[in-house]
Write an enzyme that holds these catalytic residues in place. Structure first.
Site, short mmCIF file in Angstrom:
data_model
loop_
_atom_site.label_atom_id
_atom_site.label_comp_id
_atom_site.label_asym_id
_atom_site.label_seq_id
_atom_site.Cartn_x
_atom_site.Cartn_y
_atom_site.Cartn_z
N HIS A 155 -7.39 -5.90 -1.34
CA HIS A 155 -6.17 -5.10 -1.11
C HIS A 155 -5.17 -5.87 -0.26
O HIS A 155 -3.97 -5.88 -0.53
CB HIS A 155 -6.57 -3.79 -0.42
N SER B 114 0.84 -1.20 0.00
CA SER B 114 0.00 0.00 0.00
C SER B 114 0.88 1.26 0.00
O SER B 114 1.68 1.44 -0.91
CB SER B 114 -0.97 -0.04 1.19
N ASP C 15 0.25 -4.01 -4.20
CA ASP C 15 -0.95 -3.19 -4.35
C ASP C 15 -0.71 -1.77 -3.84
O ASP C 15 -1.38 -1.30 -2.90
CB ASP C 15 -2.16 -3.81 -3.64
N ARG D 120 6.08 8.31 -6.52
CA ARG D 120 5.55 6.95 -6.35
C ARG D 120 6.56 5.93 -6.85
O ARG D 120 7.63 6.29 -7.35
CB ARG D 120 4.24 6.80 -7.14
#
Length: 337
Positions: A266, A176, A201, A215
């Protein structure tokens, strides 16, 4: 009235296209995942004053090896004695694990993956505990705190290199928010290049495809693998690694039931990865022609099958992959039919 606003935001988010979702920066409310995969509807424009104070010194690095499987030894940046007095062995491969929002070093993502590595063999498993910056109701603050954590991880990698650790043995992985943090760590090392970054994920809210410096991205290590298990809701939709795996086409996962919030799907990412480390059949995956095969739910074979996750990673993988899984553990099904 606020309930109505939340509902409209949720409808707009779910109905948005993948590109729109990845640029979903301006709405007041959005679904965001914590590190356990639990869904929260939060105000993305909330003020930072409710966030806890957080600095790099609050990032804790705990080393686990086969000689200390249950109790981590704290490694301190630029403190050579903390390394020499620990069970760290430069001859063994090193794995960093980074948790997500509202988690800490003792969360399941860390304990399960570290146990899997130590069951497999001799590893230096370093759990990156940034709970002081992750355990907050303010998702925006936690998201911004990865810009503190990522560089700190990079500094620790550089420091351990001065103590004899080779870069070729280092994999940094995260779930995450932790997936993006791993990418930032890879961008910020100065003494060498990480062998691999693995993003499980990686979170979607407040991240954009058009801002790769913020990111995980393909150039963050010699090999960058991304697993998508709740793409477009809690996790990132679009391919953002060298190899992007979409189990069950990446949006929902068997065994999760209705899973409207996406929390089960998730969390499957780190569960799949933990299993992959010691899996016999392995998560063998089919190379698709392109991302449209994923969107259409029809992966047409376009080359060599590769194995998702595992150790060692399949670093020759490039492109977009699909694999089916079982609804319950063990999830891996081996060869794709």
């Amino acid at each position: 009235m606020k309930i109505l606003v939340i509902s409209l935001a949720l409808v707009a988010f779910v109905q948005a296209s993948p590109l729109q979702r990845n640029s979903y920066q301006d709405d007041e409310w959005a679904l965001v995942p914590d590190g356990d995969g639990d869904m929260h509807m939060v105000n993305l424009n909330q003020e930072a004053e409710i966030a806890p104070l957080f600095n790099a010194d609050q990032v804790i690095f705990r080393l686990f090896t086969r000689r200390n499987t249950a109790t981590g030894q704290v490694l301190t940046l630029n403190n050579a004695a903390s390394v020499s007095n620990s069970q760290f062995r430069t001859a063994h491969p090193t794995r960093f694990i980074i948790h997500g929002w509202n988690n800490n070093g003792g969360s399941a993502v860390n304990t399960n993956i570290r146990t899997a590595y130590l069951n497999r063999g001799e590893f230096n498993v370093i759990v990156v505990d940034w709970g002081a910056g992750a355990q907050t109701a303010n998702y925006m603050a936690a998201r911004n705190n990865i810009n503190i954590v990522g560089p700190r991880v990079a500094q620790m990698v550089d420091f351990l290199n001065t103590q004899g650790m080779g870069f070729g043995s280092v994999v940094v992985l995260g779930h995450s928010l932790g997936g993006h943090t791993a990418g930032i760590a890879g961008k910020r090392t100065t003494r060498g290049r990480l062998a691999a970054v693995v993003a499980l994920d990686p979170a979607l809210p407040l991240f954009s495809f058009d801002r790769p410096n913020e990111r995980v991205a393909p150039g963050d290590a010699n090999y960058v693998e991304v697993m998508h298990t709740n793409a477009g809701l809690l996790g990132f939709d679009l391919p953002i690694g060298l190899a992007d795996y979409y189990p069950n086409f990446g949006r929902t996962q068997p065994g999760c039931g209705v899973d409207i919030s996406g929390n089960c799907a998730h969390g499957r990412a780190w569960q799949f990865f933990a299993e992959s480390i010691n899996s016999g059949p392995g998560f063998v995956s089919r190379l698709c022609r392109n991302y449209n095969d994923i969107l259409n739910g029809n992966c047409v074979s376009a080359g060599t099958n590769r194995r998702m996750g595992g150790d060692p990673l399949t670093t020759a993988a490039r492109g977009v992959y699909w694999n089916p899984t079982n609804a319950n553990a063990p999830f891996a099904r081996g060869n794709v039919v």
